[in-house]
Motif scaffolding. Sequence first.
Motif, PDB file in Angstrom:
ATOM      1  N   VAL A  11      -0.124  -2.071   0.429  1.00  0.00           N
ATOM      2  CA  VAL A  11      -0.145  -3.031   1.526  1.00  0.00           C
ATOM      3  C   VAL A  11      -1.304  -3.988   1.267  1.00  0.00           C
ATOM      4  CG1 VAL A  11      -0.382  -3.387   4.014  1.00  0.00           C
ATOM      5  CG2 VAL A  11       0.759  -1.317   3.150  1.00  0.00           C
ATOM      6  N   ILE A 107      -0.253  -1.776   9.796  1.00  0.00           N
ATOM      7  CA  ILE A 107      -0.603  -1.097   8.541  1.00  0.00           C
ATOM      8  C   ILE A 107      -0.091   0.337   8.546  1.00  0.00           C
ATOM      9  CG2 ILE A 107      -2.525  -0.212   7.157  1.00  0.00           C
ATOM     10  CD1 ILE A 107      -4.102  -2.721   8.010  1.00  0.00           C
ATOM     11  N   PHE A 110       3.591   0.763   7.754  1.00  0.00           N
ATOM     12  CA  PHE A 110       3.957   0.744   6.339  1.00  0.00           C
ATOM     13  C   PHE A 110       3.464   2.005   5.615  1.00  0.00           C
ATOM     14  CE2 PHE A 110       4.013  -3.926   7.212  1.00  0.00           C
ATOM     15  CZ  PHE A 110       5.370  -4.099   6.972  1.00  0.00           C
TER      16      PHE A 110
END
Length: 503
Positions: A11, A107, A110
């Motif tokens: 990410v 975040i 993911f």
Amino acid sequence: MKTSINLKPTVVVIFGGTGDLNMRKLAPALYNLYSDNYMPGNFAIIGTARKKLTDQKFRDTLMEGVNSFSRNGKVKKDKWTKFAEHVHYNPVDVSAPDTFASLKTLIERFQNEFGPTTQVVYYLAVAPNLFPLIAQCISKYGLAGTEESCKVVIEKPFGRDLETAKELNKLLTGIFTEKQIYRIDHYLGKETVQNIMAFRFANSFLEPLWNRTYIDHVQISVTEQLGVGDRGGYYDGAGALRDMIQNHILQLLCLVGMETPINFDADEIRNKKVDVLKAMRPFGPDDIRFSTVRGQYTKGWVEGKEVPGYRSEKDVDADSNTETFAAIKFFVDNWRWQGIPFYVRTGKRLFQTSSLITIQFKDVPHHIFPGSVTEHWQQNRLIISIQPEMSIRLQVQAKRPGLDMVLNPVDMVFDYKGTYSSDTPEAYETLLLDVMTGDQTQFMRADQVESAWELLMPVVNSWESKKSLSFPNYTADSWGPEDAEALIARDGFHWFTLPLNKG
């Protein structure tokens, strides 16, 4: 998606996602990595800024940046559509830290989707005064992670002097480990710069010559034809010394001057660079007077257009004491380089945009040829051209064809365009891939940054405390102030340039 290397799910969070750096460099680099199959199978790119945008609006904005600035030209529709599915936007205001809560949620989404090996890369493409605030918010919201799960990329300038660099290092290392911190210098990602190490340490004939016995002096020139443009506000608080010499040019000097590393381990290579910085001769008052030159450009004509002087540029103080040109003579006081001068120069509004490293070798110990055949005699030079031409050339003496014995210099050239058919990646592509793979070789360590500042602080302090009475002292489209020529001419040398096309 197949990749040539093993990449963890990633990410990438870009602070300053709507800014110029992302539009011009980061987004095109990430898209090109994706196009060339150098992104992980699972990845997400999250842009953040104060603006409130939808994902689609952010994607459209990035596409404009890629179309304008990618080395591969405009995007391919099908490829972009798939890439854009990985691009997201989340507004964050560092002055309102609570907005980090939504970023954390995105975040974590993911991380849960990609699995436990997911790494998060925070790229701080923002003004330097925001580095501490963002780092503290990352810590406050539990986003700093571990060495395996989190990395932070810091753009230059890393501090504006030794004290502020130490403060920033102390803050960052209180939140992250050194292995998580990537202090980026895009010059180190340039293909020709990376080739310096390959050229030096993969060829056995060079090492016996790479020392004070055979080398006369070293020159490093990074010159720009452009002025400060829209960066006047930033540049007037920085200047050529901070903007170029403290980072880019000293890193090039370290690559030329470093000892042979034991292996290609990142810390081993960076240890050798630090050794060069620690061996460099400190500046006393007389050294600053006789071994440094500063300049500031006045108005002139560039390619048929009149351009303003520095003090007339946007957001620049009308009585500015900021240097737009700097030239310095350094010495590296160690066994290999004792007594050999390293001349560096950089500036804006100069005659040509180019980045050159020139190694001039000592003359032959005895001339056997009569003067009549050596009219164009020249000492051997090794020239590493970083831009605009990417090449490495060795200049030697050879006999001119004909019945008479006449010598003249010729070039033995390794030219990227002539040797390789494929395009070379942009520096940010190389460095972003290094971040994702965890390779810190091309990134500066805390002690490197501090050693570079420590070396230059006497010059910084002297120039800031003593107003130059000669500014402006060179005309736009020239090679800089006359004192810069005198600096190197006093030692019997002259600045070297390649006959490249301007621009």
